[in-house]
Design a protein around this motif. Sequence first.
Motif, PDB file in Angstrom:
ATOM      1  N   ARG A 132       0.910  -1.207   0.024  1.00  0.00           N
ATOM      2  CA  ARG A 132      -0.055  -0.064   0.091  1.00  0.00           C
ATOM      3  C   ARG A 132       0.868   1.298   0.017  1.00  0.00           C
ATOM      4  NH1 ARG A 132      -2.574  -2.879   4.661  1.00  0.00           N
ATOM      5  NH2 ARG A 132      -4.132  -4.305   3.568  1.00  0.00           N
ATOM      6  N   GLY A 133       2.107   0.923   0.507  1.00  0.00           N
ATOM      7  CA  GLY A 133       3.009   2.301   0.214  1.00  0.00           C
ATOM      8  C   GLY A 133       3.873   2.335   1.614  1.00  0.00           C
ATOM      9  N   PRO A 134       4.698   3.344   1.787  1.00  0.00           N
ATOM     10  CA  PRO A 134       5.440   3.511   2.778  1.00  0.00           C
ATOM     11  C   PRO A 134       4.832   3.260   4.319  1.00  0.00           C
ATOM     12  CG  PRO A 134       6.087   5.395   1.414  1.00  0.00           C
ATOM     13  CD  PRO A 134       4.664   4.409   1.050  1.00  0.00           C
ATOM     14  N   PHE A 135       5.511   2.707   5.313  1.00  0.00           N
ATOM     15  CA  PHE A 135       5.039   2.468   6.607  1.00  0.00           C
ATOM     16  C   PHE A 135       5.933   2.750   7.641  1.00  0.00           C
ATOM     17  CE2 PHE A 135       6.387  -1.688   5.433  1.00  0.00           C
ATOM     18  CZ  PHE A 135       7.112  -2.074   6.668  1.00  0.00           C
ATOM     19  N   VAL A 136       5.561   2.946   8.901  1.00  0.00           N
ATOM     20  CA  VAL A 136       6.330   3.090   9.914  1.00  0.00           C
ATOM     21  C   VAL A 136       5.912   1.895  10.963  1.00  0.00           C
ATOM     22  CG1 VAL A 136       6.877   4.812  12.003  1.00  0.00           C
ATOM     23  CG2 VAL A 136       6.955   5.479   9.770  1.00  0.00           C
ATOM     24  N   LEU A 137       7.370   1.538  11.485  1.00  0.00           N
ATOM     25  CA  LEU A 137       7.127   0.552  12.456  1.00  0.00           C
ATOM     26  C   LEU A 137       7.848   1.002  13.756  1.00  0.00           C
ATOM     27  CD1 LEU A 137       7.500  -3.385  12.517  1.00  0.00           C
ATOM     28  CD2 LEU A 137       8.721  -1.854  14.467  1.00  0.00           C
ATOM     29  N   LEU A 138       6.983   1.330  14.990  1.00  0.00           N
ATOM     30  CA  LEU A 138       7.459   1.942  15.992  1.00  0.00           C
ATOM     31  C   LEU A 138       7.805   0.745  17.034  1.00  0.00           C
ATOM     32  CD1 LEU A 138       4.685   4.789  16.782  1.00  0.00           C
ATOM     33  CD2 LEU A 138       7.106   4.830  15.687  1.00  0.00           C
ATOM     34  N   ASP A 139       9.101   0.584  16.943  1.00  0.00           N
ATOM     35  CA  ASP A 139       9.791  -0.561  18.068  1.00  0.00           C
ATOM     36  C   ASP A 139       9.947   0.103  19.525  1.00  0.00           C
ATOM     37  OD1 ASP A 139      11.134  -2.778  18.548  1.00  0.00           O
ATOM     38  OD2 ASP A 139      12.971  -2.380  17.912  1.00  0.00           O
ATOM     39  N   VAL A 140       9.059  -0.301  20.451  1.00  0.00           N
ATOM     40  CA  VAL A 140       9.014   0.126  21.545  1.00  0.00           C
ATOM     41  C   VAL A 140       9.887  -0.544  22.548  1.00  0.00           C
ATOM     42  CG1 VAL A 140       7.641   1.128  23.620  1.00  0.00           C
ATOM     43  CG2 VAL A 140       6.840   1.475  21.214  1.00  0.00           C
ATOM     44  N   HIS A 141      11.037   0.076  23.337  1.00  0.00           N
ATOM     45  CA  HIS A 141      11.830  -0.542  24.270  1.00  0.00           C
ATOM     46  C   HIS A 141      11.786   0.312  25.392  1.00  0.00           C
ATOM     47  CE1 HIS A 141      13.498  -3.784  21.523  1.00  0.00           C
ATOM     48  NE2 HIS A 141      12.936  -2.625  20.716  1.00  0.00           N
ATOM     49  N   SER A 142      12.704  -0.161  26.496  1.00  0.00           N
ATOM     50  CA  SER A 142      13.073   0.737  27.596  1.00  0.00           C
ATOM     51  C   SER A 142      14.350   0.431  28.064  1.00  0.00           C
ATOM     52  CB  SER A 142      11.913   0.669  28.542  1.00  0.00           C
ATOM     53  OG  SER A 142      12.025  -0.664  29.226  1.00  0.00           O
ATOM     54  N   TYR A 143      15.128   1.278  29.014  1.00  0.00           N
ATOM     55  CA  TYR A 143      16.342   0.885  29.264  1.00  0.00           C
ATOM     56  C   TYR A 143      16.704   1.459  30.721  1.00  0.00           C
ATOM     57  CZ  TYR A 143      18.150   5.793  28.174  1.00  0.00           C
ATOM     58  OH  TYR A 143      17.990   7.351  28.341  1.00  0.00           O
ATOM     59  N   ASN A 144      17.533   0.831  31.321  1.00  0.00           N
ATOM     60  CA  ASN A 144      17.873   1.099  32.660  1.00  0.00           C
ATOM     61  C   ASN A 144      18.717   2.239  32.948  1.00  0.00           C
ATOM     62  OD1 ASN A 144      16.269  -1.084  33.877  1.00  0.00           O
ATOM     63  ND2 ASN A 144      18.031  -2.623  33.447  1.00  0.00           N
ATOM     64  N   HIS A 145      18.767   3.075  33.730  1.00  0.00           N
ATOM     65  CA  HIS A 145      19.858   4.062  34.169  1.00  0.00           C
ATOM     66  C   HIS A 145      19.997   4.269  35.486  1.00  0.00           C
ATOM     67  CE1 HIS A 145      16.479   7.169  35.957  1.00  0.00           C
ATOM     68  NE2 HIS A 145      15.898   5.995  35.724  1.00  0.00           N
ATOM     69  N   ARG A 146      19.908   3.142  36.364  1.00  0.00           N
ATOM     70  CA  ARG A 146      20.175   3.234  37.713  1.00  0.00           C
ATOM     71  C   ARG A 146      21.125   1.779  38.055  1.00  0.00           C
ATOM     72  NH1 ARG A 146      17.631   7.310  40.537  1.00  0.00           N
ATOM     73  NH2 ARG A 146      18.491   6.344  42.349  1.00  0.00           N
ATOM     74  N   ARG A 147      21.899   1.508  37.112  1.00  0.00           N
ATOM     75  CA  ARG A 147      22.628   0.212  37.194  1.00  0.00           C
ATOM     76  C   ARG A 147      23.590   0.065  38.392  1.00  0.00           C
ATOM     77  NH1 ARG A 147      21.712  -3.522  33.837  1.00  0.00           N
ATOM     78  NH2 ARG A 147      20.731  -3.447  31.875  1.00  0.00           N
TER      79      ARG A 147
END
Length: 267
Positions: A132-147
């Motif tokens: 159908r044409g161009p598309f976007v896939l939002l690949d949702v993650h998270s990350y730690n910042h208090r290691r």
Amino acid sequence: MTDLGGTSDAVAFEGQWRGPVVATSVHAGHGLRPEIADAMVLDEAERFREEDPFTDRIASVVEDRVITTRSRFEADLNRPRREAVYRSPEDCWGLDVWREGTLSDELFEGSLATYDAFYDGLAPRLDALAERGPFVLLDVHSYNHRRDGADEPPAPAADNPEVNVGTGSVDDDLFGPLVERFVSDIRRTSSGSGPLDARENVAFEGRNLAWWVHDRYPRVGCVLALEFKKTFMDEWTGELDEARLGAAQEALAGTLPGLREELEKLR
């Protein structure tokens, strides 16, 4: 959920998949096959800390999305297939995961089946979108910042944005304006102390899912690999902050009209 084929007890697809924006949250799952759970010695709290809990709820602002229930410690859907199953500590940040030290061949093959179910189910849906044409896939993650520890200061904000937008393999010549619009729109969300800190490729550029989509759908598919800093939860206790999670959902939802506008320009 709409069953369009290719579903399993580990992977399901929600929505009609008519696009042009879809979402995944491939590290949100915490479940394990019983035989994998029996073989695992990794502490559950430590496993939960290395997963991306609640990212499925962030991704839920997108109508068409993949729901994955299995832990990345069964099969990591964002790694190449040959690296997708953590068999030894060297595969997963030095963590001791398996009772026998390494994962058996039999269990390894079962985990690859989980991996294959995801890509085998995703491929025909994206094939139809690409027609159908161009598309976007939002690949949702998270990350730690208090290691450094629960009672230690967080990692410096200069190197840890609220949202890291991974675009390392995006076709910038074609999708550059779309990426700029996305970053601009998500920054419009207030983080309480000012615009949301969203930056490209500070620590993460996107991995296998982005590579796979960009290789399979050149100049058609665009993956934005989104890493939300775990300020919406306590990464040590696992406690969720509903207000901050809601803010993350609002921020992502606010980008969808702009993404659709930019995709329409490319049609």
